[in-house]
Every structure is written in structure tokens, then in C-alpha cells.
Design a protein around this motif. Structure first.
Motif, short mmCIF file in Angstrom:
data_model
loop_
_atom_site.label_atom_id
_atom_site.label_comp_id
_atom_site.label_asym_id
_atom_site.label_seq_id
_atom_site.Cartn_x
_atom_site.Cartn_y
_atom_site.Cartn_z
N ALA A 74 -125.50 -33.23 -29.89
CA ALA A 74 -126.54 -33.40 -28.88
C ALA A 74 -126.90 -34.87 -28.80
O ALA A 74 -127.10 -35.53 -29.82
N HIS A 75 -127.01 -35.38 -27.57
CA HIS A 75 -127.30 -36.79 -27.35
C HIS A 75 -128.68 -36.97 -26.71
O HIS A 75 -128.97 -38.01 -26.13
N MET A 76 -129.50 -35.93 -26.84
CA MET A 76 -130.91 -35.98 -26.46
C MET A 76 -131.62 -34.85 -27.19
O MET A 76 -131.05 -33.78 -27.38
N GLY A 77 -132.86 -35.13 -27.60
CA GLY A 77 -133.67 -34.13 -28.29
C GLY A 77 -135.13 -34.38 -28.03
O GLY A 77 -135.51 -35.30 -27.29
N GLY A 124 -124.41 -33.44 -24.78
CA GLY A 124 -125.28 -32.33 -25.12
C GLY A 124 -126.74 -32.67 -25.29
O GLY A 124 -127.14 -33.83 -25.35
N CYS A 125 -127.53 -31.59 -25.37
CA CYS A 125 -128.97 -31.69 -25.60
C CYS A 125 -129.36 -30.62 -26.62
O CYS A 125 -128.76 -29.54 -26.67
N ARG A 126 -130.36 -30.92 -27.45
CA ARG A 126 -130.88 -29.94 -28.39
C ARG A 126 -132.40 -29.90 -28.28
O ARG A 126 -132.99 -30.60 -27.46
N ASP A 127 -133.04 -29.05 -29.08
CA ASP A 127 -134.51 -28.87 -29.01
C ASP A 127 -134.94 -28.53 -27.59
O ASP A 127 -135.97 -29.00 -27.10
N VAL A 128 -134.16 -27.71 -26.94
CA VAL A 128 -134.33 -27.54 -25.50
C VAL A 128 -135.71 -27.01 -25.14
O VAL A 128 -136.36 -27.49 -24.20
N ASP A 129 -136.20 -26.03 -25.88
CA ASP A 129 -137.54 -25.50 -25.58
C ASP A 129 -138.60 -26.60 -25.70
O ASP A 129 -139.53 -26.68 -24.89
N LEU A 130 -138.44 -27.44 -26.71
CA LEU A 130 -139.41 -28.52 -26.92
C LEU A 130 -139.26 -29.61 -25.87
O LEU A 130 -140.26 -30.18 -25.42
N ASP A 136 -126.79 -32.75 -34.31
CA ASP A 136 -127.35 -34.03 -33.87
C ASP A 136 -126.36 -35.17 -34.12
O ASP A 136 -125.23 -34.96 -34.55
N VAL A 137 -126.81 -36.40 -33.85
CA VAL A 137 -125.93 -37.57 -33.91
C VAL A 137 -125.89 -38.21 -35.29
O VAL A 137 -125.10 -39.13 -35.52
N VAL A 138 -126.73 -37.76 -36.21
CA VAL A 138 -126.88 -38.45 -37.49
C VAL A 138 -125.56 -38.46 -38.27
O VAL A 138 -124.94 -37.42 -38.49
N GLY A 139 -125.13 -39.67 -38.64
CA GLY A 139 -123.89 -39.82 -39.38
C GLY A 139 -122.65 -39.48 -38.60
O GLY A 139 -121.58 -39.27 -39.18
N TYR A 140 -122.77 -39.45 -37.27
CA TYR A 140 -121.64 -38.97 -36.45
C TYR A 140 -121.42 -39.78 -35.18
O TYR A 140 -120.27 -40.06 -34.82
N TRP A 141 -122.49 -40.14 -34.47
CA TRP A 141 -122.34 -40.73 -33.13
C TRP A 141 -123.24 -41.95 -33.00
O TRP A 141 -124.36 -41.95 -33.51
N ARG A 142 -122.75 -42.95 -32.28
CA ARG A 142 -123.51 -44.19 -32.11
C ARG A 142 -123.49 -44.66 -30.66
O ARG A 142 -122.44 -44.61 -30.02
#
Length: 219
Positions: A94-97, A117-123, A140-146
């Protein structure tokens, strides 16, 4: 004039993607509709404004601190009055939360379009911040995407988006309006919307559809 009070944004927001598409097609523009897999969290709301671009990359060897430092650095750079367009170059994370949406909304960013992608969609929905994305995921992007580059041309599908171009997104999809042609496109779209209103009234008043087409020159 600051981006937050850009009059062209206000005018474009009163149009809709179908009208913008039709006038751009008539002007000879091609490859300006973003992939139809990008869908809005708020289908009932339009998203428009000048573009700030981001391009990202997968880096499986990055440490958590680096990815979070660079992600928050991106949030700090996103300018008020703009729509962020992100080419994530990724199909997993996910690239937005929610916290990011809150931060961007507070800064005055108008919305976020990501080929990702997006996460925390309800929030995110609770924040009211408009996001167009391709999929949902808890990853999420932690340790994976920059985020790797800012304010550079990015390509989504067949469409190359340049910094400062305009976008208009709604339930139907997203049109990209080149900055150099934005005034002409918006003016033509306003005229098209006005003509369609007249034609709609004529059809509802009983005019034959083909006669309406011949009179108004569109349908």
C-alpha cells in the motif's frame, strides 16, 4: 496566485471527465485517460488540480528507518493545492494509508492518485481525503518500498503525466490535461457542459434525439 487558490482548478472542478475527454479528443489529444483500474474511494466526488508527481521503487534490502524517513520526507514535500500522482512501480504494498492521508489533507493537498495500493481504507474514508488507487492491501512500505524521484514525468498505463499538468477525476475515471493546453481545454469543456445542458432540456422537452444531435452537433 497560490496553487491553493488557482482559478483554473475551480473551473475544472465544475466540469466532469466525460466532457473533458470529448473536447480533448476533438482537439486531437491522445493518450490522456489514466488506466480504468484506478478507482476513487469517494466515487461521488471530483478530484482536480495541478499535479505533483512521485516515482517509487521496490528496495527489499532497505531498513525500516530509511523507508519511513523517505516516506515522511515525501509527505513533507507534497505542495498544497496540488494532486499527487504516484507511479509506485509495485503490485504488492500500500502506498497510502490513514496517517499519510491525514497529513496530506492537513497540508492542503487536494488528493492522491497512485498506480498502486491503499490500506487503512475505512480510516482514510473517515478523513475525507480522496484517493484513486488500483487495489487494497494491509501490506505497507516499511523495509520494502521507497519514493525515489519527485516532480519528474511519470507514466501510468499509456499516459505520461508531467509536473504541473492538471487532472480531473470522478466516478468515470481520470483525464490528464497538459499544462500548456489547460486554459483552452477548460474553456472548451465549460462550453460543452453548457451545450449539453441545453440539449438535455430539449430532449426532455420531447425533441427527437437525432434532431437534437443535428441541432447541437454532439450527443
Amino acid at each position: 496566485m497560490t496553487p491553493a487558490t488557482d482559478p483554473l482548478t475551480a473551473r475544472l472542478e465544475r466540469c466532469y471527465s466525460g466532457a473533458v475527454h470529448d473536447v480533448m479528443r476533438a482537439m486531437g489529444h491522445t493518450e490522456f485517460v489514466l488506466p480504468h483500474g484506478l478507482r476513487p474511494l469517494f466515487p461521488e466526488r471530483r478530484l482536480c488540480g495541478p499535479v505533483f508527481t512521485v516515482s517509487g521503487t521496490v528496495d527489499r534490502g532497505a531498513d525500516a528507518h530509511t523507508t519511513l524517513l523517505e516516506w515522511t520526507g515525501f509527505l513533507s514535500r507534497a505542495p498544497a493545492g496540488h494532486v499527487v500522482v504516484c507511479q509506485a512501480n509495485d503490485d504488492r504494498a500500500a502506498h497510502m494509508g490513514e496517517l499519510s492521508a491525514e497529513a496530506l489533507k492537513l497540508k492542503g493537498v487536494r488528493g492522491y492518485i497512485v498506480d498502486g495500493g491503499c490500506r487503512d481504507v475505512d480510516l482514510v474514508l473517515a478523513t475525507g481525503f480522496q484517493v484513486f488507487c488500483r487495489y487494497f492491501t494491509p501490506a505497507d512500505v516499511v523495509g520494502y518500498w521507497r519514493p525515489a524521484a519527485f516532480d519528474v514525468p511519470v507514466t501510468l498505463g499509456e499516459v505520461t503525466v508531467h509536473p504541473g499538468d492538471y487532472v480531473l477525476g470522478d466516478r468515470d475515471g481520470v483525464c490528464v490535461v497538459p499544462r500548456a493546453h489547460a486554459e483552452a481545454v477548460v474553456t472548451a469543456a465549460e462550453q460543452a457542459v453548457a451545450t449539453e445542458s441545453e440539449m438535455r432540456a430539449a430532449i426532455l422537452g420531447g425533441m427527437d434525439p437525432q434532431q437534437a444531435y443535428l441541432k447541437y452537433g454532439k450527443f
